[in-house]
Design an enzyme around this catalytic site. Structure first.
Site, PDB file in Angstrom:
ATOM      1  N   ASN A   9       0.882  -1.237  -0.078  1.00 41.29           N
ATOM      2  CA  ASN A   9       0.114  -0.075  -0.008  1.00 41.29           C
ATOM      3  C   ASN A   9       0.760   1.018   0.047  1.00 41.29           C
ATOM      4  O   ASN A   9       1.412   1.720   1.151  1.00 41.29           O
ATOM      5  CB  ASN A   9      -0.886   0.070   1.269  1.00 41.29           C
ATOM      6  N   LYS A  11       0.138   4.208  -0.408  1.00 43.16           N
ATOM      7  CA  LYS A  11      -0.451   5.279   0.226  1.00 43.16           C
ATOM      8  C   LYS A  11      -0.397   6.588  -0.804  1.00 43.16           C
ATOM      9  O   LYS A  11      -0.251   6.414  -1.974  1.00 43.16           O
ATOM     10  CB  LYS A  11       0.125   5.704   1.631  1.00 43.16           C
ATOM     11  N   HIS A  98      -9.519   1.010   5.182  1.00 45.89           N
ATOM     12  CA  HIS A  98      -8.238   1.349   5.868  1.00 45.89           C
ATOM     13  C   HIS A  98      -8.448   2.301   7.071  1.00 45.89           C
ATOM     14  O   HIS A  98      -9.061   3.402   6.814  1.00 45.89           O
ATOM     15  CB  HIS A  98      -7.063   1.967   5.025  1.00 45.89           C
ATOM     16  N   GLU A 100      -6.769   5.159   7.834  1.00 50.06           N
ATOM     17  CA  GLU A 100      -6.621   6.331   7.346  1.00 50.06           C
ATOM     18  C   GLU A 100      -7.991   6.951   6.805  1.00 50.06           C
ATOM     19  O   GLU A 100      -8.509   8.006   6.865  1.00 50.06           O
ATOM     20  CB  GLU A 100      -5.437   6.527   6.656  1.00 50.06           C
ATOM     21  N   GLU A 170      -4.966  -4.240  11.105  1.00 53.13           N
ATOM     22  CA  GLU A 170      -3.947  -3.354  10.922  1.00 53.13           C
ATOM     23  C   GLU A 170      -4.091  -2.523  12.479  1.00 53.13           C
ATOM     24  O   GLU A 170      -5.087  -1.648  12.439  1.00 53.13           O
ATOM     25  CB  GLU A 170      -4.092  -2.320   9.960  1.00 53.13           C
ATOM     26  N   GLY A 176       2.762   2.880  10.686  1.00 51.48           N
ATOM     27  CA  GLY A 176       3.736   3.810  10.600  1.00 51.48           C
ATOM     28  C   GLY A 176       4.238   4.397  11.848  1.00 51.48           C
ATOM     29  O   GLY A 176       4.982   5.394  11.883  1.00 51.48           O
ATOM     30  N   SER A 216       3.539  -1.493  10.516  1.00 53.46           N
ATOM     31  CA  SER A 216       5.173  -1.695  10.717  1.00 53.46           C
ATOM     32  C   SER A 216       5.827  -2.985  10.247  1.00 53.46           C
ATOM     33  O   SER A 216       6.785  -3.370  10.935  1.00 53.46           O
ATOM     34  CB  SER A 216       5.482  -1.003  11.961  1.00 53.46           C
TER      35      SER A 216
END
Ligand code: 13P
Length: 260
Positions: A9, A11, A98, A100, A170, A176, A216
């Site tokens: 991904n 992003k 996701h 985000e 996740e 991140g 991560s």
């Protein structure tokens, strides 16, 4: 043990030249191998054609994916891209839900379900993300949160639809941050998710469903994470932006398969 799936991904990263370079570098690294691990590249939507062109080349070892799709079928939705349009460009996978997108763009479980249905109607595999925040984990609510995310999305699918869905766990606190879930934490949650699928859809579905870990995951820890019984692969953010690191993660998937 089924082959692993490793999904990159990207992003909102890479300009056009960098995107071209990264795809070429990944291709070069894969060229000498014939991996069983399924590899998916999810660059920003605007590079969908770039990645599908490469994925469609003879001998390509990866599939084309994207990171988002409209919940609507078609029509007056300025700025949106429909599942039908993605299918027309030969996109095979699409990330939905996701954290985000849940956080910055108000993607609720209801919207996640609508997006999955649009994708499934167009033969695109949804990669459905779930996971808890740090506060939710600290207060011991992580299982409850993930269960609710599944109940309000994949639980509403028919078995025929569910067969084509990938789930990615996740934990938000690991995305991140460099703070990976321990292999034991990843295994514990993925086993829990599998048990939920078993309760709702039966044992065969639970065994066959791909459940990935993301957060991560990198070249150093992928082998240990992928060695866990219920970890069917990874959804990779930062480490998918460097061909070397991404390749090492794919190799980790291959190593685990060969040893089992
Ligand atoms: P990182 O691998 O950068 O933590 O991101 C994980 C992720 O969000 C993949 O979708």
């Amino acid at each position: 043990m089924k082959p692993k799936i490793v999904i990159g991904n990207w992003k909102m990263n890479k300009n056009f030249d960098e995107a071209e370079d990264l795809i070429s570098e990944i291709e070069e690294k894969l060229a000498d191998y014939n991996f069983e691990t399924e590899i998916v590249l999810c660059p920003p939507l605007v590079y969908a054609e770039l990645v599908t062109d490469h994925a469609n080349e003879e001998g390509s070892q990866f599939y084309a994916g994207v990171q988002n799709v409209s919940e609507y079928e078609n029509g007056a939705y300025t700025g949106e891209v429909s599942a039908e349009m993605l299918a027309g460009m030969d996109v095979s996978f699409c990330i939905v839900g996701h954290s985000e997108r849940r956080k910055y763009f108000g993607e609720t479980n209801e919207i996640v379900l609508k997006k999955m249905l649009r994708l499934l109607a167009n033969d695109i595999v949804p990669v459905m993300c779930c996971g808890e925040s740090l506060d939710e984990r600290k207060s011991g609510k992580h299982f409850e949160i993930v269960q609710k995310q599944l109940e309000e999305s994949v639980y509403k699918l028919t078995p025929e639809q569910m067969e084509r869905v990938i789930i990615a766990y996740e934990p938000i606190w690991a995305i991140g941050t460099g703070e990976t879930a321990t292999p034991a934490q990843a295994q514990e949650m993925l086993a829990f998710i599998r048990s939920l699928i078993e309760k709702k859809f039966g044992t065969e579905m639970a065994v066959n469903t791909y459940i990935l870990y993301g957060g991560s995951c990198n070249a150093k820890n992928a082998l240990e994470l992928f060695s866990q019984q219920d970890v069917d692969g990874g959804l990779i953010g930062g480490a998918s932006l460097k061909a070397d690191d991404f390749f090492k993660i794919i190799e980790a998937g291959e190593t685990v398969i060969k040893e089992n």
